[in-house]
Design an enzyme around this catalytic site. Structure first.
Site, PDB file in Angstrom:
ATOM      1  N   CYS A  51      -1.088   8.520   5.401  1.00 40.39           N
ATOM      2  CA  CYS A  51       0.294   8.206   5.002  1.00 40.39           C
ATOM      3  C   CYS A  51       1.259   9.347   5.280  1.00 40.39           C
ATOM      4  O   CYS A  51       2.337   9.140   5.843  1.00 40.39           O
ATOM      5  CB  CYS A  51       0.351   7.781   3.539  1.00 40.39           C
ATOM      6  SG  CYS A  51      -0.057   9.060   2.339  1.00 40.39           S
TER       7      CYS A  51
ATOM      8  N   HIS B  60       0.574   8.795  -2.454  1.00 41.48           N
ATOM      9  CA  HIS B  60       0.823   7.951  -1.278  1.00 41.48           C
ATOM     10  C   HIS B  60       2.323   7.907  -1.006  1.00 41.48           C
ATOM     11  O   HIS B  60       3.126   7.879  -1.940  1.00 41.48           O
ATOM     12  CB  HIS B  60       0.285   6.538  -1.522  1.00 41.48           C
ATOM     13  CG  HIS B  60       0.337   5.672  -0.308  1.00 41.48           C
ATOM     14  ND1 HIS B  60      -0.479   5.882   0.788  1.00 41.48           N
ATOM     15  CD2 HIS B  60       1.116   4.611  -0.001  1.00 41.48           C
ATOM     16  CE1 HIS B  60      -0.210   4.966   1.707  1.00 41.48           C
ATOM     17  NE2 HIS B  60       0.755   4.190   1.255  1.00 41.48           N
TER      18      HIS B  60
ATOM     19  N   HIS C 125       4.148   1.954   5.986  1.00 42.06           N
ATOM     20  CA  HIS C 125       3.242   3.035   5.607  1.00 42.06           C
ATOM     21  C   HIS C 125       1.909   2.879   6.316  1.00 42.06           C
ATOM     22  O   HIS C 125       1.617   1.841   6.903  1.00 42.06           O
ATOM     23  CB  HIS C 125       3.040   3.040   4.088  1.00 42.06           C
ATOM     24  CG  HIS C 125       2.291   1.842   3.574  1.00 42.06           C
ATOM     25  ND1 HIS C 125       1.162   1.956   2.807  1.00 42.06           N
ATOM     26  CD2 HIS C 125       2.492   0.510   3.727  1.00 42.06           C
ATOM     27  CE1 HIS C 125       0.710   0.743   2.498  1.00 42.06           C
ATOM     28  NE2 HIS C 125       1.504  -0.139   3.047  1.00 42.06           N
TER      29      HIS C 125
END
Length: 178
Positions: free
Chosen positions: A74, A126, A138
């Site tokens: 990510c 994240h 993402h």
């Protein structure tokens, strides 16, 4: 099945980013001679950021990955998009990125904002890039690919940690605590 989701995500992202950016004034031939205002430079930067993020749809997830050739995690994905679109580096981890720019309330999210989630039982584990209309792009997790998702889905809504706005080049603010 993942291919269908990726293709659907792509079209959702295009529709969302187009709808958000369509309301912006377009340049005509007479405007080209004038220097761009701060607002125009900012919106051009955001448009570039969103467009660049969508170019990586379908790239596989790879833990520690920072390249579209070998895969992204990510933060590697976000770092690559910011480097390509805006020309500046980002910290390597989602937690470090969560200290950049300024905090943004959920109701005030704009395309290009960083959105953070607790996916590993720790805050800001994240990160993704907000596209508008509750959509974000993402690199999700092992076995996944870079894709667009809806922040209103139960999984993401329950894990939402906040958002930061990192302004384009030279306008970035010093790290602030959350």
């Amino acid at each position: 099945m993942p291919i269908k989701k990726t293709i659907l995500g792509f079209f959702v992202a295009i529709a969302c980013s187009g709808a958000v950016l369509a309301s912006e004034p377009s340049n005509n031939a007479n405007d080209e001679a004038l220097p761009a205002s701060m607002f125009e430079r900012y919106t051009d930067s955001i448009r570039s950021l969103v467009d660049r993020s969508l170019n990586f749809l379908g790239v596989p997830y790879r833990f520690g990955g920072t390249s579209p050739l070998t895969g992204f995690d990510c933060s590697g994905f976000v770092g690559k998009v910011f480097a390509d679109a805006l020309g500046f580096g980002m910290p390597r981890t989602a937690a470090e990125m969560s200290q950049m720019g300024e905090q943004v309330k959920f109701a005030e999210l704009k395309p290009g904002d960083l959105v953070f989630f607790n996916t590993m039982r720790r805050a800001f584990s994240h990160v993704g890039i907000y596209l508008g209309n509750y959509q974000f792009v993402h690199a999700p997790s092992t076995g996944g690919v870079v894709r667009v998702e809806d922040m209103r889905l139960d999984y993401w809504a329950a894990r939402y940690d906040g958002a930061r706005r990192v302004l384009p080049s030279g306008q970035s603010r010093q790290p602030q605590s959350n």
